[in-house]
Design a protein around this motif. Sequence first.
Motif, PDB file in Angstrom:
ATOM      1  N   UNK A  31       0.821  -1.210   0.000  1.00 38.50           N
ATOM      2  CA  UNK A  31       0.000   0.000   0.000  1.00 38.50           C
ATOM      3  C   UNK A  31       0.857   1.263   0.000  1.00 38.50           C
ATOM      4  N   UNK A  32       1.825   1.315   0.903  1.00 37.97           N
ATOM      5  CA  UNK A  32       2.636   2.526   1.046  1.00 37.97           C
ATOM      6  C   UNK A  32       3.594   2.738  -0.126  1.00 37.97           C
ATOM      7  N   UNK A  33       4.134   1.659  -0.659  1.00 39.12           N
ATOM      8  CA  UNK A  33       5.047   1.824  -1.788  1.00 39.12           C
ATOM      9  C   UNK A  33       4.294   2.182  -3.061  1.00 39.12           C
ATOM     10  N   UNK A  34       3.052   1.735  -3.193  1.00 43.77           N
ATOM     11  CA  UNK A  34       2.248   2.137  -4.350  1.00 43.77           C
ATOM     12  C   UNK A  34       2.090   3.659  -4.372  1.00 43.77           C
ATOM     13  N   UNK A  35       1.790   4.231  -3.229  1.00 48.11           N
ATOM     14  CA  UNK A  35       1.650   5.686  -3.127  1.00 48.11           C
ATOM     15  C   UNK A  35       2.963   6.361  -3.510  1.00 48.11           C
ATOM     16  N   UNK A  36       4.079   5.845  -3.004  1.00 51.36           N
ATOM     17  CA  UNK A  36       5.388   6.439  -3.300  1.00 51.36           C
ATOM     18  C   UNK A  36       5.732   6.334  -4.779  1.00 51.36           C
ATOM     19  N   UNK A  37       5.424   5.197  -5.380  1.00 53.19           N
ATOM     20  CA  UNK A  37       5.712   5.010  -6.803  1.00 53.19           C
ATOM     21  C   UNK A  37       4.838   5.929  -7.647  1.00 53.19           C
ATOM     22  N   UNK A  39       3.742   8.799  -6.688  1.00 54.47           N
ATOM     23  CA  UNK A  39       4.337  10.130  -6.491  1.00 54.47           C
ATOM     24  C   UNK A  39       5.542  10.310  -7.412  1.00 54.47           C
ATOM     25  N   UNK A  40       6.388   9.278  -7.519  1.00 53.24           N
ATOM     26  CA  UNK A  40       7.545   9.359  -8.404  1.00 53.24           C
ATOM     27  C   UNK A  40       7.146   9.440  -9.877  1.00 53.24           C
ATOM     28  N   UNK A  41       6.016   8.852 -10.219  1.00 49.06           N
ATOM     29  CA  UNK A  41       5.572   8.926 -11.621  1.00 49.06           C
ATOM     30  C   UNK A  41       5.161  10.351 -11.986  1.00 49.06           C
ATOM     31  N   UNK A  42       4.716  11.131 -10.995  1.00 54.58           N
ATOM     32  CA  UNK A  42       4.327  12.526 -11.224  1.00 54.58           C
ATOM     33  C   UNK A  42       5.535  13.451 -11.073  1.00 54.58           C
ATOM     34  N   UNK A  43       6.396  13.133 -10.111  1.00 59.81           N
ATOM     35  CA  UNK A  43       7.586  13.942  -9.833  1.00 59.81           C
ATOM     36  C   UNK A  43       8.820  13.042  -9.938  1.00 59.81           C
ATOM     37  N   UNK A  61      10.885   5.261  -2.187  1.00 60.12           N
ATOM     38  CA  UNK A  61       9.828   4.246  -2.258  1.00 60.12           C
ATOM     39  C   UNK A  61       9.565   3.590  -0.903  1.00 60.12           C
ATOM     40  N   UNK A  62      10.599   3.293  -0.134  1.00 54.43           N
ATOM     41  CA  UNK A  62      10.435   2.477   1.066  1.00 54.43           C
ATOM     42  C   UNK A  62      10.588   3.203   2.400  1.00 54.43           C
ATOM     43  N   UNK A  63      10.891   4.498   2.401  1.00 51.91           N
ATOM     44  CA  UNK A  63      11.186   5.174   3.672  1.00 51.91           C
ATOM     45  C   UNK A  63       9.988   5.276   4.610  1.00 51.91           C
ATOM     46  N   UNK A  64       8.781   5.174   4.115  1.00 50.44           N
ATOM     47  CA  UNK A  64       7.618   5.190   5.003  1.00 50.44           C
ATOM     48  C   UNK A  64       7.528   3.899   5.822  1.00 50.44           C
ATOM     49  N   UNK A  65       8.207   2.864   5.347  1.00 47.97           N
ATOM     50  CA  UNK A  65       8.137   1.553   5.994  1.00 47.97           C
ATOM     51  C   UNK A  65       9.420   1.200   6.753  1.00 47.97           C
TER      52      UNK A  65
END
Length: 132
Positions: A31-37, A39-43, A61-65
């Motif tokens: 769930x959390x890495x999907x959000x990060x990825x 975000x990276x697709x936009x920025x 990608x993984x710092x939230x976890x």
Amino acid sequence: MSGEDPYVAGGVLVNKLGITSAAALSQAEADLTLVAILRLSVHPLPGDYDLEHLPEFHRQIFSAVYAWAGRIRTVDIAFFRQLARDAGWRIAWRDLDAAKNNQASSARFTATPNPWSGCSTAWSGRRRAPTG
């Protein structure tokens, strides 16, 4: 090396969320890495896509976890041992020449044919017979 993996406790990766169940961690990570990825697709993360650049992707990608996201690990990673074992390959990871391995990995990104040739005596080049 002592054989202990400082990134694992009780069979689960040490994480910022305090999750001790592999299944729960897998779901939270997804769930959390999907959000990060997304975000990276936009920025997009600018850089040269080299060894200095790639850890920043990992951190993004993984710092939230994981508190250690973006750091180069200093221990054998069990995933690669298991992947090699499942594929039927015997690899002596300690015998890999780090500089040659990095060179081969870079060459692979530039589509250099046979980049791992001569990388290590660790790779037996022989598959073992499947078990079970």
